[in-house]
Structure formats: C-alpha cells, structure tokens
Design an enzyme around this catalytic site. Structure first.
Site: not given
Lengths: 405, 366, 405, 366
Positions: A129, A244
């Site tokens: 991110s 994830e």
C-alpha cells in the site's frame, strides 16, 4: 521430542495423535500472555514451536517444514485458539511472505529465507500500500530502476504492520511505467536494515500506532532479490494476497470485545437500563447480527471441510463484520448515552468502549473497503457486469493516480 | 416563520468564519486540544472583545447585543464547523440562558456583562450519572443566611474552566438553582471521547452557595435544556456541513482505478444522502432557532426535533467522511476523526437518540 | 365578473385584491369533491376557471392567459390548496405541454392549441417513457419516418397518465437513428384520436390502473405538428421536463395519507399500543422525518420568494419524500403487526393501509428513481465528477438499449 | 451442529423444485390466487401423493417419512420461492406440529396419516386480534361429555380450506387444545395484503369441540409457535433467494445509458447487500432447522433469531427487486409485487419485528 522424531521418519503422524501432542505441548509450553512488543520473547517462542515440530506444519520439508496437510494445521490452530500465543510479529512472514517465496522463489531464495522464518530468526513485513494506492494497489508509484546489477528504489509505503521490527519486507515497486499498470510491477525482498530505509510509526484515529510509514530513499536492492519475474510483480502480489485471505480467515480474534453483545449487555445491566424495552430490542438486534455472522462462519468451515471452496464469500464475512461493528457503536451509544462521552480517567470500561468506537472505522476500510467488498460480491459471486474500465491497457505514466488537485 | 437568513445574519456568519479561519485552523485547534486547559483563551477573548458574539441573546441592558437565537445559532454553527475549542456552550449558552430564565436580577446585573465580554466564564452543572437534565441527587442545605451543596455533577460542560457554576440541587421545597464559586468545588478533568471538548466532574461537599431567585426553577431548567439543545444542534449542523465539504472535496481529487472516487456511485450517492440530511437539518435548525426567538410554545417540540434529527445525522456524515477518505481518514493527522468523535460525543452528551425520541413523543402527546 | 374586467383593462391587478377575488370566487364556485373520472365535470370547471380569469394566470394574453407574474399564480395556488378541485385531467396539459408549446411552438401552433387548453376543451398527455427507456429517456425507440409530407410513427409508450381521456399528446420519437441518441429525436403533437393509436390501461402493483400503455401502429402525423426543430426533440423534452419539475413541486398533495404521522398515531391509539416505548420512539422518528421535509419545503418556498432558485434541490425533496414513505411502511408494520396482514373485507382502514404500503415503491421509481435523484444531487449540487459515459457521441443504432437478453 | 445439506436433502430440494417449476409457475400461481379457494388443490395432491413431502417430520408409525425439520425446511424454502398457493403452513406445519406436540394418541392416529397424504387439511386457530400466539379470549365450556367454544380467531392460516381446526381456548383449568370440525364454525375469507396466502376469520359460537390430551398445553403452544416460525423463515429464505435471482438476472440485461444497470454501483452494491443477507440468513435457518431436530433446548432462541432476521431482510430484498426492475417492477403483471406483499405480510403474520426482538430478548435473558 516426539514431534521431531516424526519429522525424521518422514511418514505422516496420525491426526488425532498429532492433535494430542499439540495439546500436550501447548499445555506445557504456552507462555502467559505478554505485551505484543516483547519481540525477543516472540522469537524465542517461535524457535520453541519449530523445535517441537509445530512451525511450518504445511511447509515443505526441504525448507524445514513438516510437509503435512492443512488438516494438521487446522488441528494445531484449533488447539492454540485457547491461548494467546506471542506469534503476532510472525503473522505476515509465516502467513503471506513465506508462502509466496515458497511458491515463486528461486531454490536459493527458498533456502536463504524460509528456514530462518520458521525458526523465528527473521521478521517480515509486506510493502504494497501507498498513500496514493489503497484499494487500487496496482496504481502504486514507488519505483525501482535498474542501475548496473542492482535496483534503486525510491518511494513511500504505508499501513505497514510489523515494519518497526522487520528484518525483511516483500516490496512491490514499479519497474516499467510505460506498461499498463498491472504489467510494470516487480516484487523484491528488501532488507529493512539497508541504508535509505526509514520506518516511522503512523498514529491512527484511536491514538495507537499499529502501522508504519516506510520511506525509500535510493535504497539499493541486489538483482537476485526479485521474487518471480521482473515485471511479473502483479502475479506475485495476487499470489501473496491469496495467502493473505487464508491467513486473515484463520487469524485469532481478540478474546474480549468491549462492543460485543455480552459486553454491552453487561454494561446495560451495570447502568440499570437492561430491562428497558428499547434496550432489550437493541440488544436483541445486536445478538442477531453477531450470531448470524458466527453461524455463517461455521457454515463456511463446514463447507470447506466438505470440499466446497469459499470463493469470494470471505467478502460477505468481512462486510457483515464491518456492519456488525457499526451497529455495535450505535447500540452502545443508545444504551450508555452520556456515560461513554466522558469518564473518570481511571475507569477502564470507558476507555475500552471509546477505543472500540474509535477503532470501528478501520473495519470498513482496512483490508479492502466495504465498497470494494460489495464490488467483489457483485462481480464474482453474482456475476454482474463490471463497471467500464478507464485504465485498462493504458501505459501507467499516462494514468491519473493518487490525489489529483 | 422565517427560515432564511437576513443579510445582517449572513454578514455575522462571514465575520465569525473569517475569525475562525484565521484563529481556529486545524493546527490551532490541535494545539489547544493538547494544551493543559484544552481551550484557546485568546480565541475566546477575540470572540468576546473583537466580534462581540458572546451575548447575542442577552438584552442590551445587561451588556448584550439584543439580537437573538437565530444569530447565536449562526455563531454556534461556525464554532461547530471549526471545532473551535472554547467554553461557548457552557458560558454563552448554558449559563447565559439560565441567568435569563431565572428571576435573579442581581445575578443578572453582576454576571451577564462579564460573561458577554468573555472576562468571566460560567457554566451550568446539572448532569449527574444517569440523569443528564435534572437536579439528580445533589442536595442543598440551608446554612445561616446561605446554603451548602452536596453531590456530584458530571459531565459538566466547561466545568474545569468556569469561574462560576450555576448548580441545580434539591431543597426541602423542591429543585432550586444556586450559584457556586469554582474555587469552592473539587474538579476533575474527565477522559473524553471527544478530545476537542473538555468535560469535568464537579464534586460538591458542603460547598457554600447562593440561591438564585426563580419563580419556576423546574421550568427554567426545561427552557435551558431546550435552548442548549438547539444551540448544540447548530453546532452539529456546522460540523455536518464541514465533513460533507471535506469528503466532497476529497472525492473530487482522489483517484482510484483511473477515476476520481466521487464519480463512483457508492461515494456519490452516499454524499448525496449526507447532503440531503444537511438540507433537511438546516431547515429544521432555522425553524428551531426562529421558534426560540418568536414562538416559545413551539420550542419544546422544535428542540426535541432537532436533537433527534442531528445526533444520528451528524455521526453518519462524520463516518462517511472517514470512510471516503479511506486509510488517510483513519489517521490521527487527518481531521476526519476529530469530527467523528465530536459527532458521536455530541449525539450522546445530553442523552442518547432514544431518549431524544422519547422526549419528542412526550411533547407530541404520543 | 371582476376578474374578467381586469383582463380587459390590461393593467395588473393589486396582488392582495387578486388573492381576495380568488378566495371569494373559490368559496362560491369550488365544487364538492367528485371522482377523478368525471371528465365532463372537469372540463366544465376548467371553463369556469377560464371565464373567471383564473386559468393561465402567467400565460401570455395573446393565447388567452392573464400575463401576470408567478406571484399571482402562487396566490391562487395558496387559495385553491384548501379545496380538492377537479383539475387533475388538465395537469399535464396546463403544467407541461402548454408551456412547452408556448415556448417553442409556431404562432399557428400557439393559437391552435393554447386557448383550447385554457378553456378545458382539450386534454393532453405526455408521451416520453417507453418500456426500454425509463431513467434514460433519450434511448427511446419509437420511430417517426418522413413519408411525403407527413411522418409515420411506430412504437410503444408507457406510464402515460391521463392518456385514456387525452385529445392530444406531446410525443417524443426518434427521427434519425444515425445520430447520437440525444440528437436524433423530434417532438410532435399527436392527435390521440388518430387511426393507429391504441390506449390500454396499465395495472400497477396496488391493483389500480392510473397509467396507460400507448401503441402507435403506422400513425400519420402532419409535418406541421413538429414542436421546435426536427431532430431538436431533446431540447424540447428538456424544456418540458423543466416545466414538469415546477409543476410537480406545486402539485396538490393528497389531503389524507393513511401512512402519515397523524394517521399512524391514530391507528396506534385504536390498537391500544400508543403508550408502548417502542411505539413512541417509532412515531417520534416518523414525525421527525415528516416535519423536516415539511420545513425544507417551506424554506425552499421562502428562498424562491427571495429570488434564490431551487436548482436541483427538488431532488432532495423527492428523495426525502421517498425515504419518508419507506419509513412509514416500516412504522405502520411495527405498530399494527398482524392487523394489516388481513382485515375484514369491509374495514376501510385495512384497505387504505394496504394501498399505502403497495403504492410506496412508486415514490422511489416514478418521476426519476432514487438512484437518479442521488446522481443529480451528486453531479449538479455537489459538483462531483460524472461517471464515464459509454454512449456519448455513438450513433443510436449502435447503442445497447432497453433489455438485452 | 450441521449447516450443510446432505446429498439426500439436496435431491429432495431438486425433486420439489422440479414439481414446482412444472406446476407452480407464475401463471399457475396467479390462476390459483384469483380462484375462489385461492389455492391449487391439484398441486397439493401432488405434494402429498407424488412427492410424499407433507409428513417429513411425522414418524413412520403415523404414515410420515420420519425425516426431520431440515428436510421440511428445504420443502418450505421451495414453496416460498415459488409462492406456491397451498395450505402447507396450516396443515403440514401448524396442525402437524400441534398433533405431535400434544399427547392425544387417538387424534394422532386418526388425523396424521390423512394429513400426510393430503386428503385432509387441518390448521391451528390460535391468533386473535392483538394476540398472535395465545389462547386469547376464546372460552371453552364443558357441555355433557364434550365442550363448546366461543370466541373469534383471526387471522387463521388456511382457515377457509381446513377440514379440521385445532383451537386453543381457555378452560377453567387454563388453556387447552380442542379439535373442531370446520363444518361447525363460521368462516370469513379476509382481505389480505398478500394475495397469494389466504387467511380467514373463524367465529366460534357454542361450537362443539373435542378436548385434546396434553400434559402441557402451554408448552405445546410454545413449541408449535417456535417450529412454525422456523418453517416460515425457510419460506422467507426461499423467497429472498428468488427475488435476489430475479433482480440479478434483470440487472444483467437491462440497459440504461448504454450499460447494463447491474454494472452501476448503486444496483450492484444493493444486490451485494441482499446477497449477504441471503448467505447469513441461510446459515441461521439451517441452524434453526438443525436445532429443531437435534437440540430442542436451542429452539426458542434459534426460532426468535430467524424471525428477527428474516422479516426485515426478506422485505428489503423484495423491495430492492421492485426498485431495480424500475417501472416494470411496479406493474401488476410482473411478479415482483407478489414477493413484496408476501414479504411484508410474512414479516408481520406472527407479530411485528419489534415483538420478535422482544421475544428474543426474553429468551436470551436480557
């Protein structure tokens, strides 16, 4: 040690016996809960797990794993759910980065990184991110430029958990801005102790700092640190995000939630309003939303056991969890009123409720916003037509990204 | 009824906004919020001395501007918009309204001019645990030619800043209002959900007090509560407008997947809903403020109306503002969270929405 | 008659005097409420209105109007709000079609249609919507082909109010499918009694038939029936929709609504549940939503009087009205429970509540869906960027329209 | 607990769906709904005779299939999905469960086999105005070796079709269950919000009745109410799934502004919310049906859980289905309105959501 012995023989242990071993080992070795910041304790415990044969249960044996099926991992997870083990610093490495290196890494990378991970020697973080690339990760702007036989990285990452302790990071950077946004990315292993890497804690609205911002200022990365292919970073990222999802799904929930049905009911009793009809209706509604989500998760697990893949339905659970959290904020407010506006500084309940209220927005943002989850459900589960894409096939450098004044 | 501002009222708004733009920008609000007093005394002085907006509802004979609640609502709206850390709600609303609602000419002459100038800060101490608007369990005992008070008032708006507290307590003849010197009480600054509004616990233990004249102390309490609710709604309206602007501005410039996020219906329609609430709430607030000036009989319903409307509406707007800012909006350094906390805290300060609805139902005779 | 005398003098009457005249005239001439289906009574009343000088108050004098400002129209509207006048069949003609002919019609069209409209001689309907063109009116498929000196129309219109009585319709049809969708439309006056026009009532989910479907089967329209320009129909449509917005805003609300605060409160009392805390909270919430909308409408009127244009804020009122109706359905259900599931066939309340529940969905669909209203607010009031348009500039015949299997 | 269907249960679903696709398509449902009886006797016969699904919860000794509530929920889900106009809820749920919950072996032996075959239709008459689940004001008076009943039961599910009514009434010793012949009561078909489910008013005036043996008549009533609630939730689940499918299918093909409307977030996200409710509700329903078979202690909470969940969830879904169909969805000829009315009517049939929540709170000990 029994478990270690089993490794040596190479034949899979009986599942029930394995579960019994795990239970016995945990009973003896699980430490009392310690602050999440005691990294050395965490490393020591991970090493002990490894020695006992409970690290990398499903990982291949050539990198130190047990090479067992997920049923064994599930058995261990069931057992450890009764404890608060100090494994938090390793969740990213063991849950996401390690499996990706295992899938896509060179033999040399696998040997270099994976055994150390299992033994608690290295902590990893995930560097995807950016301030300008949240939901749309592929629009990231951190760039890596080849200079001789190493890459030079400049840019900024954000929302990085565990980075303050991390030895390595799985970094996604742009290596070719002339390609469309998904095609010009590469994944690297970056040494978090390298010159030019700066880690700063990032304070969130609850006042805590569970995240970090990472700045890369001409950080040099050797060419052999590429995971997968150069410009094949999106494939690597998707691989990691798949791990994830599994990892989040099996992650331990906090044992106490100041805004759950039980806690708010207790609060209502303490405030003497639990018998009021409005309070009763509100608590019942909260119970319903909490219980149906719990039952949905049970059903997903039963279906998984029956071989039915969850597909994109994790998005339903995430969305419902976020709506539940939102409802709980309303509920506690209606029930407690001014009591949670202000409280004596030594009143732990007031502080806990406030922390709950102030943490709730993260449930609809972090890990994919509610808007993204609804899009996933609409596109992948219901098969609705996609929105017109305005960035498909456009070279990255011609795209609008981030914040455009 | 008049729901549109006059040019003078618009000019008042512009003057207050100018001051707050200059003196209550984010950095200044945060500095005050992290300071020991949690307030900005300099800003307070300017509001009183330079703009003269602390006594808008106070008649000229007591040093006020002799304007009205519509004007005060305009100021409160701007203060709420800026999250300006001042004791306005305690001093220029609660204490001022109480002095005007009671019949103690001496207290009015002594205190109001100093409240209007900002030199003195006062507040009303009425809330107790489980009883936001009533005398609660605080007792008043006659003692010589005065009284002493015993009880615990919490949360008290501006309670840690006030020089003078107006306290409601029970006497053998029923509830009454008392004036207490701040020096004679024990005050604890409370931990608060909203870091931009300080609240205190005030403990009265044999605290000397002067009884204030009042023909109808319970009626005065009702009036004070209703007017404070309207003032608070004005603050909520200002905050709601601000978060709508912040989120709208951001949605115009933040790009995801090659498009400004405000072009996506999820965001656009969410903001349209917030905008609708703003338009509706603005109309209701103007009505309530008008009623406070011109139609006292309508105030009880109007006040419960705006209380019921704005609590959830402002919080929903503040939540949307965090949400549409994404991760950025979840950080401490972005202001979105200050509004989120202010909104939730304001929604609950005088009682939860359920109680507002019940109060409205009472007043509608349902 | 006083009013008629004023027309003759040509100088505007005093506003207060005008209001007083309107009040006096209505007191004397307003008929008792009659069924909406009594068309002859409606025609007669419209003629009486005209004779008294209260038809076309703002219309130009050369077509029979009074040529007065909107303040006079508002004064009359305020006065007539106390009555249920039988003007419904003329709302489309006087509110939308007439003003559009006045704006865009030829002198000959104005003279031919407008005086008859004012005198109640003609009833009009509006022919825009189609089964495949609702929110997206410009994607309509009814076509008009020039054949010699007349146009031949084929297609279907729907949701047409008043068509069962109509003498004329304002028809929007596609005259050039090779142009982009907005540029190939033309508006016509169509004689609803012409051969090939079929009007069928359309039953809605409440069981009533307030709408019609209209079929055009080779209907011939003379060339002089074009309103505005050939292929300039979108401009004409926008003009008419502008008049529609004003007309809807000032339209009479039903005097009794079985799902408003007053009615549901009365129902709660009758059922003996009005004192229950949950009932009280629900009624209070309904009151709030009803009252804030009422106050918003008051404010809009005051702003209009102060010269502030409502802009797109009519969308806020429409959206809020629809959400209010939705809330009322929940509220009456919570309060009345099984009582409104089934009722004695002669119980008028049960039937009225059911009609209210079954009519509510129209409030979020008809006249622009809630989704369209939110889009208007987002685009025009908040100035948010538009969605990417996939049909701009594309010839109509290449577009996807309607329902695509 | 088991929340996943077995292959046999899936096969049952397929068989029922096949029959209903063939015999309860829209035109057939509408024909039945407009017919005098409001039901489809032929379909009823096929459900009993061909599929043998009217006695899934009935032990084999009474002619039943000896399956369970999970199986019955599967059938009820399909019936709700098709809006099949049958007396299933009255006969195969309410009356069947009552006979099983009571202790009247004679009535069981006589009635259950005929209910299972579909040859006889029975129902339970318990609701009265203001009291959906209780003996209400209906009285039972001993008369010779039998009883007579006086009172008015409304609304009674399948009340106008039933041959036999099981009635709860007050005796001097408390509530009791009675068996009444339909021929001995006055029945009025009521006007209904939902045109696909007939409800009747049943007036008892000195109606002869046979008392049914029961060790715990009130407990039996509770059990019948809980199981009916679960069955109704299954019906709601089936309806919810159907409106979700209808709306999703339409959103894929209906174009506005050059794009399928399902590509717009307003529609897509709305449908995602409905889908989420379906996933959550499905899980809760499976649990409640499992509890009905395997964990009787959990039924009271599980039943109140699904009642509270499904009432608003199904109606919201049905509303979305009308909305996303736009004007078409608002017409009589489109089926969307039938689900809209069924959803609202079902939400309220056994009491409004507020009462469901209160009942759940009771059972949670809150």
């Amino acid at each position: 040690m029994t478990a270690a012995t089993t490794i040596a023989t190479g034949s899979p242990p009986d599942l029930d016996a394995f579960r019994e071993q795990a239970r016995a080992w945990l009973r003896e070795h699980a430490p009392a809960p310690s602050p999440v910041t005691d990294i050395e304790a965490a490393r020591a415990f991970q090493a002990a797990l490894y020695d006992a044969g409970f690290a990398g249960i499903t990982w291949p044996q050539d990198v130190g794993g047990r090479g067992l099926s997920t049923a064994y991992q599930q058995a261990f997870s069931d057992e450890e759910a009764c404890y608060e083990l100090p494994t938090y610093p390793f969740t990213i490495g063991l849950g996401m980065c390690g499996p990706t290196v295992n899938d896509l890494g060179t033999p040399e990378q696998r040997t270099r990184y994976l055994p150390r991970l299992l033994r608690g020697e290295d902590i990893w973080c995930q560097l995807f991110s950016e301030p300008g690339a949240g939901s749309d990760v592929a629009s990231l702007q951190t760039r890596a430029v080849l200079d001789g036989d190493s890459w030079v990285v400049d840019g900024q990452k954000v929302w990085t958990t565990n980075a303050q302790w991390a030895d390595f990071g799985a970094l996604l950077a742009r290596t070719d801005p002339d390609r469309p946004k998904h095609s010009g990315l590469t994944m690297f292993v970056v040494d978090m102790h390298a010159p030019g890497v700066t880690v700063r804690p990032l304070k969130d609205m609850s006042g805590r700092a569970p995240f970090n911002e990472i700045y890369f200022d001409s950080v040099r990365i050797p060419a052999d640190a590429v995971i997968g292919e150069v410009n094949g970073g999106w494939h690597a990222a998707v691989t990691m995000l798949g791990h994830e999802r599994v990892s989040i799904g099996s992650r331990r929930r906090p044992k106490t939630n100041p805004l759950d049905f039980t806690a708010i009911t207790a609060l209502a009793r303490r405030l003497g309003v639990s018998g009021e009809p409005a309070t009763r209706e509100r608590l019942a509604e909260l119970y319903v939303r909490e219980r149906v989500l719990e039952l949905f998760n049970v059903r997903l697990r039963q279906e998984a056991a029956a071989g039915i893949a969850p597909g994109a339905r994790g998005s339903v659970a995430k969305l419902a969890g976020s709506m539940l959290a939102r409802l709980a904020v309303d509920t506690v407010g209606e029930i407690a009123g001014p009591e949670i506006v202000a409280w004596d500084p030594d009143d732990a309940t007031g502080a806990a409720v406030a922390l709950g209220i102030n943490s709730t927005p993260s449930s609809s943002i972090a890990g994919g916003t509610n808007e993204i989850q609804r899009g996933i459900i609409g596109d992948r589960v219901l098969g609705l037509p996609k929105e017109p894409s305005v960035d498909r096939g456009v070279p990255f450098r011609e795209l609008k990204v981030g914040t455009q004044a | 009824m008049r729901l549109v501002l006059t040019q003078e009222q618009q000019a008042l708004r512009a003057a207050v906004r100018d001051l707050l733009t200059d003196r209550a920008a984010s950095a200044q609000v945060r500095a005050a919020m992290e300071s020991e007093t949690g307030t900005d005394r300099d800003l307070w002085t300017r509001l009183g001395r330079d703009l003269d907006v602390l006594g808008l509802v106070v008649p000229e004979e007591y040093g006020g501007a002799g304007a009205g609640h519509v004007e005060r609502a305009v100021v409160q709206e701007e203060l709420g918009r800026a999250l300006a850390p001042t004791p306005f709600l305690g001093s220029a609303v609660l204490a001022t309204d109480a002095l005007l609602a009671l019949d103690d000419e001496e207290a009015r002459r002594e205190l109001l001019p100093r409240l209007v100038s900002g030199e003195l800060i006062a507040t009303v101490a009425v809330a107790e645990r489980g009883a936001p608007w009533g005398p609660g369990a605080t007792t008043a005992t006659a003692s010589g030619d005065g009284w002493t008070l015993d009880g615990t008032k919490t949360p008290v708006v501006a309670g840690d800043l006030a020089d003078v507290l107006l306290v409601v307590a029970i006497t053998p003849d029923g509830p009454a209002w008392f004036r207490v010197d701040a020096a004679d009480v024990e005050r604890t600054t409370l931990a608060t959900l909203d870091p931009t509004r300080r609240l205190a616990k005030v403990v009265l233990r044999g605290t000397p007090a002067r009884k204030l004249e009042s023909a109808d102390p319970a009626g005065a309490l009702e009036r004070v509560a209703d007017l404070a609710t309207v003032a608070l709604a004005a603050e909520q309206l200002g905050g709601l407008q601000r978060v709508l602007e912040m989120a709208t501005d951001y949605a115009k410039v933040r790009v995801q997947f090659g498009r400004a996020i405000g072009s996506y219906q999820a965001v656009k329609h969410g903001l349209a809903d917030v905008h609708s609430d703003w338009e509706l709430g603005l109309s209701a607030l103007r009505y309530a403020a008008w009623a406070a000036d011109e139609a006292p009989d309508e105030v009880p319903v109007a006040s419960a109306l705006v209380a019921t409307f704005f609590g959830p509406a402002y919080f929903k707007a503040a939540e949307a503002c965090v949400q549409y800012h994404g991760g950025i909006g979840y950080t401490w350094e972005h202001d979105a969270h200050l509004y989120y906390k202010r909104a939730k805290s304001t929604e609950l300060l005088f009682g939860a929405p359920g109680r507002d609805r019940a109060r409205l139902a009472d007043r509608l005779g349902v």
